[in-house]
Design a protein around this motif. Structure first.
Motif, mmCIF file in Angstrom:
data_model
loop_
_atom_site.group_PDB
_atom_site.id
_atom_site.type_symbol
_atom_site.label_atom_id
_atom_site.label_comp_id
_atom_site.label_asym_id
_atom_site.label_seq_id
_atom_site.Cartn_x
_atom_site.Cartn_y
_atom_site.Cartn_z
ATOM 1 N N TYR A 191 0.826 -1.205 0.000
ATOM 2 C CA TYR A 191 0.000 0.000 0.000
ATOM 3 C C TYR A 191 0.863 1.259 0.000
ATOM 4 N N ALA A 192 1.979 1.238 0.722
ATOM 5 C CA ALA A 192 2.885 2.393 0.723
ATOM 6 C C ALA A 192 3.419 2.641 -0.683
ATOM 7 N N ALA A 193 3.782 1.582 -1.376
ATOM 8 C CA ALA A 193 4.277 1.725 -2.752
ATOM 9 C C ALA A 193 3.181 2.252 -3.683
ATOM 10 N N LEU A 194 1.965 1.745 -3.506
ATOM 11 C CA LEU A 194 0.845 2.228 -4.332
ATOM 12 C C LEU A 194 0.642 3.728 -4.146
ATOM 13 N N PHE A 195 0.604 4.174 -2.897
ATOM 14 C CA PHE A 195 0.369 5.602 -2.660
ATOM 15 C C PHE A 195 1.593 6.449 -3.007
ATOM 16 N N ALA A 196 2.788 5.875 -2.933
ATOM 17 C CA ALA A 196 3.980 6.605 -3.386
ATOM 18 C C ALA A 196 3.902 6.844 -4.887
ATOM 19 N N GLN A 197 3.491 5.822 -5.626
ATOM 20 C CA GLN A 197 3.343 5.963 -7.072
ATOM 21 C C GLN A 197 2.267 6.991 -7.395
ATOM 22 N N THR B 5 2.472 10.782 -9.370
ATOM 23 C CA THR B 5 1.689 11.144 -10.556
ATOM 24 C C THR B 5 0.677 12.246 -10.278
ATOM 25 N N SER B 6 0.094 12.263 -9.080
ATOM 26 C CA SER B 6 -0.966 13.247 -8.792
ATOM 27 C C SER B 6 -0.454 14.497 -8.089
ATOM 28 N N LYS B 7 0.666 14.374 -7.414
ATOM 29 C CA LYS B 7 1.239 15.471 -6.611
ATOM 30 C C LYS B 7 0.315 15.895 -5.465
ATOM 31 N N LYS B 8 -0.618 15.014 -5.090
ATOM 32 C CA LYS B 8 -1.542 15.329 -4.002
ATOM 33 C C LYS B 8 -0.879 15.009 -2.667
ATOM 34 N N LEU B 9 -1.024 15.927 -1.727
ATOM 35 C CA LEU B 9 -0.423 15.776 -0.415
ATOM 36 C C LEU B 9 -0.967 14.554 0.326
ATOM 37 N N VAL B 10 -2.226 14.248 0.132
ATOM 38 C CA VAL B 10 -2.827 13.117 0.825
ATOM 39 C C VAL B 10 -2.133 11.805 0.430
ATOM 40 N N HIS B 11 -1.723 11.685 -0.830
ATOM 41 C CA HIS B 11 -1.026 10.479 -1.263
ATOM 42 C C HIS B 11 0.365 10.385 -0.636
ATOM 43 N N PHE B 12 1.059 11.522 -0.519
ATOM 44 C CA PHE B 12 2.361 11.536 0.166
ATOM 45 C C PHE B 12 2.189 11.139 1.631
ATOM 46 N N PHE B 13 1.168 11.682 2.266
ATOM 47 C CA PHE B 13 0.898 11.376 3.671
ATOM 48 C C PHE B 13 0.588 9.894 3.856
ATOM 49 N N LEU B 14 -0.311 9.350 3.025
ATOM 50 C CA LEU B 14 -0.672 7.935 3.139
ATOM 51 C C LEU B 14 0.524 7.027 2.875
ATOM 52 N N SER B 15 1.328 7.376 1.913
ATOM 53 C CA SER B 15 2.522 6.590 1.624
ATOM 54 C C SER B 15 3.470 6.583 2.819
ATOM 55 N N SER B 16 3.676 7.731 3.424
ATOM 56 C CA SER B 16 4.551 7.828 4.593
ATOM 57 C C SER B 16 3.995 7.062 5.784
ATOM 58 N N LEU B 17 2.701 7.206 6.026
ATOM 59 C CA LEU B 17 2.056 6.511 7.139
ATOM 60 C C LEU B 17 2.134 4.994 6.972
ATOM 61 N N LEU B 18 1.820 4.519 5.780
ATOM 62 C CA LEU B 18 1.855 3.079 5.535
ATOM 63 C C LEU B 18 3.282 2.546 5.554
ATOM 64 N N GLY B 19 4.247 3.361 5.114
ATOM 65 C CA GLY B 19 5.655 2.972 5.230
ATOM 66 C C GLY B 19 6.069 2.844 6.686
ATOM 67 N N LEU B 20 5.576 3.746 7.523
ATOM 68 C CA LEU B 20 5.859 3.674 8.958
ATOM 69 C C LEU B 20 5.242 2.415 9.574
ATOM 70 N N LEU B 21 4.025 2.095 9.179
ATOM 71 C CA LEU B 21 3.386 0.874 9.680
ATOM 72 C C LEU B 21 4.158 -0.366 9.235
ATOM 73 N N ALA B 22 4.719 -0.332 8.041
ATOM 74 C CA ALA B 22 5.559 -1.448 7.582
ATOM 75 C C ALA B 22 6.789 -1.583 8.473
ATOM 76 N N ILE B 23 7.371 -0.450 8.860
ATOM 77 C CA ILE B 23 8.542 -0.474 9.750
ATOM 78 C C ILE B 23 8.164 -1.051 11.111
ATOM 79 N N LEU B 24 6.940 -0.784 11.566
ATOM 80 C CA LEU B 24 6.501 -1.327 12.852
ATOM 81 C C LEU B 24 6.296 -2.845 12.797
ATOM 82 N N CYS B 25 6.298 -3.397 11.598
ATOM 83 C CA CYS B 25 6.239 -4.856 11.437
ATOM 84 C C CYS B 25 7.642 -5.438 11.290
#
Length: 174
Positions: free
Chosen positions: A134-140, A144-164
């Motif tokens: 999911y982090a990779a999906l929202f990073a991509q 492409t969209s330059k929307k802040l929400v996608h950057f935020f979601l990508s970062s959040l999901l990347g952090l959750l991956a680190i917590l695993c």
């Protein structure tokens, strides 16, 4: 949407069938379940001492409130994460390539023996892969969209991956 639904159902049927035949749990599974039991008791410090990355045991504890068997609850977390990983994999592959490529990539993932083995074991790997996909999906999408929400979601999901798994740090390095 029909392709994705068929892939999810195929993956679920295969993983649930496999889980019915596996009776032993892996050694790491005992550690995760013990940490989850400590969380359920409210002994958070002991849970963190038992296993230092709390996200997977926390999800096992939450699932345990619905499924009273600790082993079944832990397996469900892994199976659900593995099945749901197909969604970002499909969407990401479809956005980068096309529908046919997404279909074949997800079919391979759903049928891959290692993926199925990991999904029925009590391991944090399926959950890690779920968050990382999911982090990779929202990073991509952020690129492409330059929307802040996608950057935020990508970062959040990347952090959750680190917590695993700490290997999730590679997501930020790349």
């Amino acid at each position: 949407k029909r392709d994705l639904l068929i892939l999810l159902l195929l993956s679920a049927a295969l993983k649930i069938s496999l889980s019915l035949f596996i009776t032993v749990i892996n050694q790491d599974g005992e550690v995760y379940i013990t940490a989850a039991q400590k969380i359920a008791e409210g002994a958070f410090k002991e849970a963190f001492t038992t296993y230092g990355m709390p996200l997977y045991p926390l999800l096992i504890t939450i699932t345990h409130y619905v499924i009273p068997n600790w082993i079944a609850a832990a397996r469900l977390v892994s199976i659900a994460a593995s099945i749901l990983t197909i969604i970002p994999l499909y969407l990401l592959t479809r956005e980068i390539f096309h529908r046919q490529a997404a279909l074949w990539a997800c079919a391979a993932f759903a049928l891959l023996p290692l993926s199925n083995h990991l999904s029925v074991a009590i391991m944090r790997d399926p959950l890690f892969l779920f968050f990382l996909a999911y982090a990779a999906l929202f990073a991509q999408r952020a690129l492409t969209s330059k929307k802040l929400v996608h950057f935020f979601l990508s970062s959040l999901l990347g952090l959750l991956a680190i917590l695993c798994r700490l290997e999730g740090l590679a997501f930020y390095v790349c």
